[in-house]
Design an enzyme around this catalytic site. Structure first.
Site, short mmCIF file in Angstrom:
data_model
loop_
_atom_site.label_atom_id
_atom_site.label_comp_id
_atom_site.label_asym_id
_atom_site.label_seq_id
_atom_site.Cartn_x
_atom_site.Cartn_y
_atom_site.Cartn_z
N SER A 20 152.45 5.65 -2.10
CA SER A 20 153.37 4.59 -1.74
C SER A 20 154.79 4.81 -2.26
O SER A 20 155.72 4.18 -1.79
CB SER A 20 152.83 3.27 -2.27
OG SER A 20 152.58 3.41 -3.65
N LYS A 45 163.34 2.39 -6.63
CA LYS A 45 164.53 2.53 -5.79
C LYS A 45 165.79 2.64 -6.65
O LYS A 45 165.79 2.22 -7.81
CB LYS A 45 164.68 1.29 -4.89
CG LYS A 45 163.57 1.09 -3.87
CD LYS A 45 163.77 1.98 -2.65
CE LYS A 45 162.79 1.58 -1.54
NZ LYS A 45 161.37 1.69 -2.00
#
Lengths: 241, 241
Positions: B155, B194
């Site tokens: 993921s 991120k």
DNA sequence: ATAATACACGAACATACGTTCTGTGTCAAG
DNA sequence: CTTGACACAGAACGTATGTTCGTGTATTAT
């Protein structure tokens, strides 16, 4: 040979404790008779008997016919005392020494150029251009022929390797299926990192990123394996793309 | 009393070098005669003579009538010879000790679950679940609050991080622009890695892979920063996707 | 020149130390 | 019961090792 219970007996334990402590306080090993005294054993032969067992268990090492030559390979401390924990920390640090590997940083890896290889095997020990890695982090147990490269540019991005990353590689001219290799493609004139698969009539180079499709090479001669990738390290700086 | 020149003579130097090296390679001290051999001296008494001097200079210690009981108080390495380089390497290794950091491996990071955090700061020292990293490899100079996670699943692939990778993170509740963070997204119910950018009216979460588009979060409350990513380590096994 | 000191050798000594051998008691397997 | 492995003691042995002593030769100080 095998002992009744393969674990340490009470005696073994006490001997190991004594050896550890004696070493730490005196800087040298005790004599057979000193060991005997410490565990309440009169005969030197019995101590010798136990020491041989401990040696077979790889807990100690000793040189033949040399006094006080016992090396404690795995310190054993008595019940958790402060000094024990300190000693343990020291021991752990000592192990870390042995578990560190200094890998020469051979240069940069760029898509548009072949891979620079470390010159000689007796590579010059330059502290400025080496990467220290804990052996425990290396999947490969074979340490030889390792070298590191810093990745330049985004060209390895399909291998999930980015600009500035460090790849640790192992010199190799061939590879087994499933290994990630650095290859030079003659027809494309570039270096890439791909998973290597030899198929019946061709070689499949699979990018690490599962979302991307493989490359097929029919002529094995147009492909030169430079090394196998052992590890990738990304030092995340606070600079984004 | 004082000798003619208070400095070390050639002999003293050679003895100290030999003692240092012998200790390091064998783990115990040499005998008087071994020392004599090493410096080309036939008589044991002369060696004894020098050892007494060295002891007075507080360079060594030894116990009376106990074999191989010499302690080197101040290691002396030879000038750049082969043996010197060995000693130097050992010395370097000694430095590496200080430059090693043991980071607790807190658990696994999965997209579908929040990030497990290390319980206490006095984290339990478990050798089995820690990652040793050379400080020289860490971009951050602040060592505190570091912990490591093993990535589970694909993921995080848009962050160029794959299954099995190890991410080293630093605890944080906030982040600066451009830093890679681990965030929990309330509305998506998942954890991602991120790059963090605070823009006028929203927060932009940029994947590391430049080919992928950013995510925008308008409500700052639906986003929980768990930590900043400091380093990513990929141990490339020979198994591909 | 004489004496004192630093440096060196070698032999003799005493013993600390590792090794080996013999013997004994225990305990479990056959 | 016998056998054999195991745990232990004690003594004997050989030598590795630290110490001491006697002697000799430069070098330096007085």
């Amino acid at each position: 040979m095998a002992r009744r219970s393969q674990g340490l007996s009470e005696r073994h334990h006490k001997i190991m404790e004594f050896l550890t402590k004696f070493q730490e306080t005196n800087g040298y090993s005790p004599s057979i008779r000193q060991i005997g005294d410490s565990i309440g054993v009169k005969s030197t032969s019995l101590v010798d008997y136990y020491l041989n067992q401990l040696q077979e268990m790889a807990l100690i090492e000793r040189e033949d016919r040399i006094s006080r030559s016992i090396r404690v390979l795995q310190p054993v401390y008595a019940t958790p005392t402060i000094t024990g924990m300190v000693g343990d920390a020291v021991h752990k640090a000592g192990n870390m020494i042995a578990d560190m590997i200094s890998i020469p940083l051979a240069g940069r890896i760029v898509a548009s150029a072949p891979i620079p290889m470390p010159t000689s095997d007796l590579s010059y020990y330059d502290a400025e251009s080496s990467v220290d890695i804990a052996r425990s982090l290396l999947p490969a147990h074979d340490i030889s022929d390792l070298f590191a490269l810093e990745v330049s540019g985004d060209s390895m991005i399909d291998a999930m390797i980015n600009d500035g990353d460090i790849v640790v590689m192992k010199k190799a001219q061939s590879a087994n299926n499933g290994e990630m290799v650095a290859v030079w493609l003659d027809d494309k004139d570039e270096t890439t990192l791909k998973y290597f698969y030899k198929e019946p009539n061709r070689i499949r180079l699979q990018p690490a990123n599962p979302n991307m499709g493989p490359i097929y090479v029919d002529n094995p001669k147009s492909l030169r394996i430079m090394g196998k990738v052992v590890m990738v390290i990304r030092q995340v700086k606070s600079v984004a793309a």
